[in-house]
Design a protein around this motif. Structure first.
Motif, PDB file in Angstrom:
ATOM      1  N   VAL A 161      -3.256   2.497   1.716  1.00 42.38           N
ATOM      2  CA  VAL A 161      -2.593   2.470   3.022  1.00 42.38           C
ATOM      3  C   VAL A 161      -1.243   3.159   2.934  1.00 42.38           C
ATOM      4  O   VAL A 161      -0.417   2.844   2.089  1.00 42.38           O
ATOM      5  CB  VAL A 161      -2.436   1.021   3.518  1.00 42.38           C
ATOM      6  CG1 VAL A 161      -1.608   0.966   4.792  1.00 42.38           C
ATOM      7  CG2 VAL A 161      -3.804   0.390   3.755  1.00 42.38           C
ATOM      8  N   ASP A 162      -1.046   4.108   3.817  1.00 45.96           N
ATOM      9  CA  ASP A 162       0.226   4.816   3.940  1.00 45.96           C
ATOM     10  C   ASP A 162       1.164   3.962   4.797  1.00 45.96           C
ATOM     11  O   ASP A 162       0.807   3.567   5.908  1.00 45.96           O
ATOM     12  CB  ASP A 162      -0.018   6.179   4.609  1.00 45.96           C
ATOM     13  CG  ASP A 162       1.271   6.918   4.853  1.00 45.96           C
ATOM     14  OD1 ASP A 162       1.832   7.450   3.879  1.00 45.96           O
ATOM     15  OD2 ASP A 162       1.707   6.944   6.022  1.00 45.96           O
ATOM     16  N   GLU A 163       2.356   3.660   4.275  1.00 44.42           N
ATOM     17  CA  GLU A 163       3.288   2.779   4.975  1.00 44.42           C
ATOM     18  C   GLU A 163       3.668   3.297   6.371  1.00 44.42           C
ATOM     19  O   GLU A 163       3.763   2.521   7.319  1.00 44.42           O
ATOM     20  CB  GLU A 163       4.549   2.551   4.148  1.00 44.42           C
ATOM     21  CG  GLU A 163       4.314   1.643   2.968  1.00 44.42           C
ATOM     22  CD  GLU A 163       5.594   1.277   2.250  1.00 44.42           C
ATOM     23  OE1 GLU A 163       6.505   0.724   2.892  1.00 44.42           O
ATOM     24  OE2 GLU A 163       5.674   1.553   1.037  1.00 44.42           O
ATOM     25  N   GLU A 164       3.873   4.582   6.502  1.00 45.56           N
ATOM     26  CA  GLU A 164       4.250   5.137   7.810  1.00 45.56           C
ATOM     27  C   GLU A 164       3.103   5.029   8.809  1.00 45.56           C
ATOM     28  O   GLU A 164       3.324   4.711   9.975  1.00 45.56           O
ATOM     29  CB  GLU A 164       4.704   6.585   7.668  1.00 45.56           C
ATOM     30  CG  GLU A 164       6.066   6.719   7.038  1.00 45.56           C
ATOM     31  CD  GLU A 164       6.561   8.152   7.058  1.00 45.56           C
ATOM     32  OE1 GLU A 164       6.273   8.873   8.041  1.00 45.56           O
ATOM     33  OE2 GLU A 164       7.230   8.533   6.086  1.00 45.56           O
ATOM     34  N   HIS A 165       1.898   5.284   8.350  1.00 45.67           N
ATOM     35  CA  HIS A 165       0.744   5.168   9.233  1.00 45.67           C
ATOM     36  C   HIS A 165       0.554   3.714   9.657  1.00 45.67           C
ATOM     37  O   HIS A 165       0.279   3.427  10.822  1.00 45.67           O
ATOM     38  CB  HIS A 165      -0.507   5.714   8.547  1.00 45.67           C
ATOM     39  CG  HIS A 165      -1.671   5.856   9.461  1.00 45.67           C
ATOM     40  ND1 HIS A 165      -2.938   6.022   9.007  1.00 45.67           N
ATOM     41  CD2 HIS A 165      -1.774   5.856  10.821  1.00 45.67           C
ATOM     42  CE1 HIS A 165      -3.780   6.108  10.028  1.00 45.67           C
ATOM     43  NE2 HIS A 165      -3.085   6.004  11.133  1.00 45.67           N
ATOM     44  N   LEU A 170      -7.309   2.145   9.185  1.00 45.03           N
ATOM     45  CA  LEU A 170      -6.428   2.669   8.145  1.00 45.03           C
ATOM     46  C   LEU A 170      -7.265   2.937   6.903  1.00 45.03           C
ATOM     47  O   LEU A 170      -8.165   2.156   6.583  1.00 45.03           O
ATOM     48  CB  LEU A 170      -5.333   1.657   7.775  1.00 45.03           C
ATOM     49  CG  LEU A 170      -4.287   1.332   8.825  1.00 45.03           C
ATOM     50  CD1 LEU A 170      -3.442   0.155   8.376  1.00 45.03           C
ATOM     51  CD2 LEU A 170      -3.409   2.535   9.098  1.00 45.03           C
ATOM     52  N   LYS A 173      -7.576   3.486   2.697  1.00 46.91           N
ATOM     53  CA  LYS A 173      -6.931   3.095   1.444  1.00 46.91           C
ATOM     54  C   LYS A 173      -6.713   4.346   0.606  1.00 46.91           C
ATOM     55  O   LYS A 173      -7.562   5.223   0.615  1.00 46.91           O
ATOM     56  CB  LYS A 173      -7.824   2.127   0.660  1.00 46.91           C
ATOM     57  CG  LYS A 173      -8.011   0.803   1.329  1.00 46.91           C
ATOM     58  CD  LYS A 173      -8.950  -0.045   0.477  1.00 46.91           C
ATOM     59  CE  LYS A 173      -9.271  -1.352   1.158  1.00 46.91           C
ATOM     60  NZ  LYS A 173     -10.238  -2.147   0.391  1.00 46.91           N
TER      61      LYS A 173
END
Length: 125
Positions: A106-110, A102, A104
């Motif tokens: 960080v995308d919540e959906e990913h 992941l 930074k």
């Protein structure tokens, strides 16, 4: 999920911890690789989120040591979390024994997609 967050930058750790707790996960924070190994040696986790650039022991070495542990601890999914470009770090992460990557911030959906793919299934006890 029970997640070990390994991040030496306190602001990054707090921000990510807040996001993950909002999603209902239990988070334990280790501020470096050595501390992460101590915690993992005494407790079980569903997932490890690993910063790559830490002063005491980088995420690559920490992942290699986790993979060298005895029993179930050696098989915990490890997800690299870094600001490096994926093309620069992905291969090195995989060679160190990490399962995914992941970037930074960080995308919540990913994160959700990665966690669903690597974490325990809802039917597991």
């Amino acid at each position: 999920m029970r997640i070990l967050l390994v991040e030496d930058n306190l602001l990054n750790a707090l921000a990510l911890k807040r996001i993950l707790e909002r999603r209902g996960h239990e988070i334990l924070h280790a501020d470096g690789g050595r501390k992460a190994l101590e915690i993992l040696d005494s407790s079980g986790f569903d997932l490890v989120l690993m910063d790559l650039m830490m002063p005491d022991m980088d995420g690559y070495e920490t992942a290699r040591r986790i993979r060298g542990m005895e029993g179930e601890k050696s098989r915990v999914p490890i997800v690299a979390v870094t600001a490096l470009l994926a093309s620069q770090a992905l291969e090195r992460c995989l060679r160190a024994g990490m399962n995914s990557f992941l970037t930074k911030p960080v995308d919540e959906e990913h994160f959700r997609d990665v966690a669903e793919r690597l974490g325990p299934s809802p039917c597991e006890p």
